[in-house]
Design a protein around this motif. Structure first.
Motif, PDB file in Angstrom:
ATOM      1  N   LEU A 101      -7.634 -11.775   3.307  1.00  0.00           N
ATOM      2  CA  LEU A 101      -6.299 -12.043   2.774  1.00  0.00           C
ATOM      3  C   LEU A 101      -5.239 -11.008   3.124  1.00  0.00           C
ATOM      4  CD1 LEU A 101      -7.560 -13.140  -0.745  1.00  0.00           C
ATOM      5  CD2 LEU A 101      -6.449 -14.655   0.904  1.00  0.00           C
ATOM      6  N   VAL A 102      -5.616  -9.751   3.241  1.00  0.00           N
ATOM      7  CA  VAL A 102      -4.629  -8.693   3.485  1.00  0.00           C
ATOM      8  C   VAL A 102      -4.487  -8.490   4.982  1.00  0.00           C
ATOM      9  CG1 VAL A 102      -4.041  -6.272   3.100  1.00  0.00           C
ATOM     10  CG2 VAL A 102      -5.193  -7.577   1.290  1.00  0.00           C
ATOM     11  N   ARG A 103      -3.300  -8.772   5.496  1.00  0.00           N
ATOM     12  CA  ARG A 103      -3.075  -8.641   6.937  1.00  0.00           C
ATOM     13  C   ARG A 103      -1.638  -8.199   7.176  1.00  0.00           C
ATOM     14  NH1 ARG A 103      -1.938 -13.793   5.629  1.00  0.00           N
ATOM     15  NH2 ARG A 103      -0.305 -14.876   6.787  1.00  0.00           N
ATOM     16  N   GLU A 104      -1.416  -7.595   8.298  1.00  0.00           N
ATOM     17  CA  GLU A 104      -0.078  -7.119   8.630  1.00  0.00           C
ATOM     18  C   GLU A 104       0.885  -8.298   8.754  1.00  0.00           C
ATOM     19  OE1 GLU A 104       2.174  -4.321  11.988  1.00  0.00           O
ATOM     20  OE2 GLU A 104       0.006  -4.664  12.082  1.00  0.00           O
ATOM     21  N   GLY A 105       2.032  -8.178   8.119  1.00  0.00           N
ATOM     22  CA  GLY A 105       3.025  -9.246   8.157  1.00  0.00           C
ATOM     23  C   GLY A 105       2.821 -10.319   7.109  1.00  0.00           C
ATOM     24  N   GLY A 106       1.715 -10.266   6.375  1.00  0.00           N
ATOM     25  CA  GLY A 106       1.461 -11.261   5.339  1.00  0.00           C
ATOM     26  C   GLY A 106       1.990 -10.810   3.987  1.00  0.00           C
ATOM     27  N   LEU A 107       1.931 -11.681   3.013  1.00  0.00           N
ATOM     28  CA  LEU A 107       2.427 -11.354   1.675  1.00  0.00           C
ATOM     29  C   LEU A 107       1.521 -10.363   0.969  1.00  0.00           C
ATOM     30  CD1 LEU A 107       4.245 -11.780  -0.817  1.00  0.00           C
ATOM     31  CD2 LEU A 107       2.874 -13.814  -1.362  1.00  0.00           C
ATOM     32  N   TRP A 108       0.216 -10.542   1.099  1.00  0.00           N
ATOM     33  CA  TRP A 108      -0.712  -9.744   0.298  1.00  0.00           C
ATOM     34  C   TRP A 108      -0.928  -8.375   0.937  1.00  0.00           C
ATOM     35  CZ3 TRP A 108       0.109 -12.249  -3.642  1.00  0.00           C
ATOM     36  CH2 TRP A 108       0.071 -13.642  -3.697  1.00  0.00           C
ATOM     37  N   THR A 109      -0.657  -7.327   0.165  1.00  0.00           N
ATOM     38  CA  THR A 109      -0.681  -5.962   0.697  1.00  0.00           C
ATOM     39  C   THR A 109      -1.846  -5.127   0.176  1.00  0.00           C
ATOM     40  OG1 THR A 109       0.880  -5.359  -1.060  1.00  0.00           O
ATOM     41  CG2 THR A 109       1.799  -5.882   1.117  1.00  0.00           C
ATOM     42  N   SER A 110      -2.411  -5.493  -0.967  1.00  0.00           N
ATOM     43  CA  SER A 110      -3.579  -4.793  -1.494  1.00  0.00           C
ATOM     44  C   SER A 110      -4.328  -5.732  -2.417  1.00  0.00           C
ATOM     45  CB  SER A 110      -3.169  -3.519  -2.248  1.00  0.00           C
ATOM     46  OG  SER A 110      -2.437  -3.835  -3.422  1.00  0.00           O
ATOM     47  N   LEU A 111      -5.617  -5.473  -2.582  1.00  0.00           N
ATOM     48  CA  LEU A 111      -6.431  -6.302  -3.472  1.00  0.00           C
ATOM     49  C   LEU A 111      -7.516  -5.434  -4.084  1.00  0.00           C
ATOM     50  CD1 LEU A 111      -7.682  -9.919  -2.928  1.00  0.00           C
ATOM     51  CD2 LEU A 111      -9.251  -8.167  -3.785  1.00  0.00           C
ATOM     52  N   ASP A 112      -7.547  -5.395  -5.393  1.00  0.00           N
ATOM     53  CA  ASP A 112      -8.562  -4.625  -6.113  1.00  0.00           C
ATOM     54  C   ASP A 112      -9.284  -5.523  -7.098  1.00  0.00           C
ATOM     55  OD1 ASP A 112      -8.098  -1.818  -5.157  1.00  0.00           O
ATOM     56  OD2 ASP A 112      -6.096  -2.236  -5.939  1.00  0.00           O
ATOM     57  N   GLU A 146       5.724   1.442  -8.466  1.00  0.00           N
ATOM     58  CA  GLU A 146       5.126   2.228  -7.380  1.00  0.00           C
ATOM     59  C   GLU A 146       4.414   1.386  -6.335  1.00  0.00           C
ATOM     60  OE1 GLU A 146       0.918   3.885  -8.810  1.00  0.00           O
ATOM     61  OE2 GLU A 146       2.427   4.102 -10.396  1.00  0.00           O
ATOM     62  N   LEU A 147       4.126   0.146  -6.660  1.00  0.00           N
ATOM     63  CA  LEU A 147       3.383  -0.717  -5.739  1.00  0.00           C
ATOM     64  C   LEU A 147       4.330  -1.588  -4.922  1.00  0.00           C
ATOM     65  CD1 LEU A 147       0.487  -1.955  -8.052  1.00  0.00           C
ATOM     66  CD2 LEU A 147       0.264  -0.395  -6.104  1.00  0.00           C
ATOM     67  N   PRO A 148       3.953  -1.915  -3.673  1.00  0.00           N
ATOM     68  CA  PRO A 148       4.745  -2.863  -2.894  1.00  0.00           C
ATOM     69  C   PRO A 148       4.471  -4.285  -3.355  1.00  0.00           C
ATOM     70  CG  PRO A 148       2.818  -2.219  -1.645  1.00  0.00           C
ATOM     71  CD  PRO A 148       2.816  -1.384  -2.901  1.00  0.00           C
ATOM     72  N   GLU A 149       5.357  -5.166  -2.973  1.00  0.00           N
ATOM     73  CA  GLU A 149       5.116  -6.583  -3.247  1.00  0.00           C
ATOM     74  C   GLU A 149       3.790  -6.999  -2.633  1.00  0.00           C
ATOM     75  OE1 GLU A 149       7.633 -10.665  -3.151  1.00  0.00           O
ATOM     76  OE2 GLU A 149       7.592  -9.571  -1.263  1.00  0.00           O
ATOM     77  N   GLY A 150       3.119  -7.926  -3.311  1.00  0.00           N
ATOM     78  CA  GLY A 150       1.886  -8.477  -2.755  1.00  0.00           C
ATOM     79  C   GLY A 150       0.618  -7.823  -3.248  1.00  0.00           C
ATOM     80  N   ALA A 151       0.713  -6.928  -4.234  1.00  0.00           N
ATOM     81  CA  ALA A 151      -0.483  -6.329  -4.821  1.00  0.00           C
ATOM     82  C   ALA A 151      -1.207  -7.378  -5.670  1.00  0.00           C
ATOM     83  CB  ALA A 151      -0.121  -5.117  -5.665  1.00  0.00           C
ATOM     84  N   ILE A 152      -2.541  -7.389  -5.572  1.00  0.00           N
ATOM     85  CA  ILE A 152      -3.379  -8.322  -6.333  1.00  0.00           C
ATOM     86  C   ILE A 152      -4.385  -7.523  -7.138  1.00  0.00           C
ATOM     87  CG2 ILE A 152      -4.987 -10.271  -6.206  1.00  0.00           C
ATOM     88  CD1 ILE A 152      -3.928 -10.702  -3.294  1.00  0.00           C
ATOM     89  N   LEU A 153      -4.533  -7.854  -8.405  1.00  0.00           N
ATOM     90  CA  LEU A 153      -5.542  -7.234  -9.255  1.00  0.00           C
ATOM     91  C   LEU A 153      -6.396  -8.335  -9.866  1.00  0.00           C
ATOM     92  CD1 LEU A 153      -6.796  -4.737 -10.604  1.00  0.00           C
ATOM     93  CD2 LEU A 153      -5.108  -5.002 -12.452  1.00  0.00           C
TER      94      LEU A 153
END
Length: 291
Positions: free
Chosen positions: A31-42, A60-67
């Motif tokens: 899911l996390v890829r350059e140019g995509g919406l999702w920037t991190s996933l924990d 502090e987090l960029p858009e697209g963080a997933i928890l």
């Protein structure tokens, strides 16, 4: 030596082989890829609320963080309702969105947009038709009856520009004897083709990325992005007689006839008035199509 008995080795609440844990590394690769919406996933084993945790870090987090949490002890729905389920029996996650280029007055479409994406992802990955109850419930059919299998909660987060945290909860493998209330349901009880949470989560997040991208490209306008059309097509509330319980204790009863350009539910009352409802709790008084 005498083998240990069950009391010597109580069941491990994390050892249910029918409910394997999610792999954060695998999900990130997908899911996390350059140019995509999702920037991190924990993925965390347990927490009180993914919305609360993600909102605390929104600045502090960029858009697209997933928890994602395998278990939530203090999950919340609208009107401060509690959401609880056994560990790894569902999908409990939150995403951080920062649609800074969209007028704030159109941000109210985000929970409706999320509902469309979740329904599409579930249909694709689990083969279950999911209907949307305005504004944020996910309904499935179990033994001919509508049951709530999930919900969405969108909350402003952080300082100005902090964005929106959208929380999603979906009962996936919840069994009948585990239902928190009689009106609850799950994908498994609705006849899902599979209850592996990994492909369901991937499908939902990909659909959310697609719908969010189209909506944002249209400046948040639900018409050219086709969001308004898609939501109306999947909304189980439209065409029904409903009671809207509004803030302040006022009730409005009528037929739900439309979702307007602001995402409000429009009720046609018996006195001929069309009243838009922007907030409150909606009760379905009769099935769609009944006179």
């Amino acid at each position: 030596m005498t083998p240990p008995n069950d009391s010597d080795n109580p069941p491990n609440r994390w050892s249910d082989l029918d409910r394997p844990p999610l792999s954060a590394a695998s999900l990130r690769r997908a899911l996390v890829r350059e140019g995509g919406l999702w920037t991190s996933l924990d993925v965390v084993a347990a927490t009180g609320s993914t919305n609360t945790d993600l909102a605390a870090r929104a600045d502090e987090l960029p858009e697209g963080a997933i928890l994602v949490a395998e278990e939530q002890s203090a999950g919340r729905g609208r009107l401060d309702r509690r959401w609880s389920a056994p560990p790894r029996s569902g999908l409990f996650f939150s995403v951080l969105l920062k649609p800074d280029d969209v007028p704030v007055e159109r941000w109210g479409w985000l929970p409706l947009l999320t509902g469309v994406a979740v329904a599409a992802g579930i249909a694709r990955a689990a083969g279950v038709d999911t209907a949307l109850k305005w504004p944020n419930d996910l309904l499935v059919t179990v033994d001919g009856q509508e049951r709530k299998a999930g919900g969405i909660l969108a909350e402003r987060a952080g300082s100005v520009g902090g964005g929106i945290v959208v929380g999603i909860g979906v009962n996936v493998s919840l069994r009948a004897d585990e239902l928190p209330v009689p009106g609850a349901g799950s994908l498994e009880l609705a006849g899902a083709s599979g209850t592996d949470r990994d492909p369901v989560l991937r499908a939902v997040l990909r659909e959310l990325e697609r719908w969010y991208g189209d909506w944002r490209a249209a400046g948040g306008d639900p018409a050219p992005s086709r969001l308004q059309e898609a939501y109306a097509a999947g909304c189980a509330t439209l065409g029904r007689r409903v009671r809207a319980e509004l803030p302040g204790g006022r009730d409005v009863t009528g037929e739900a006839v439309a979702v307007d350009g602001d995402g409000r539910l429009v009720l046609a009352t018996e006195d001929g008035v069309r009243e838009p409802v922007g907030a409150g709790d909606v009760v379905h008084l009769r099935p769609a199509g009944e006179g």
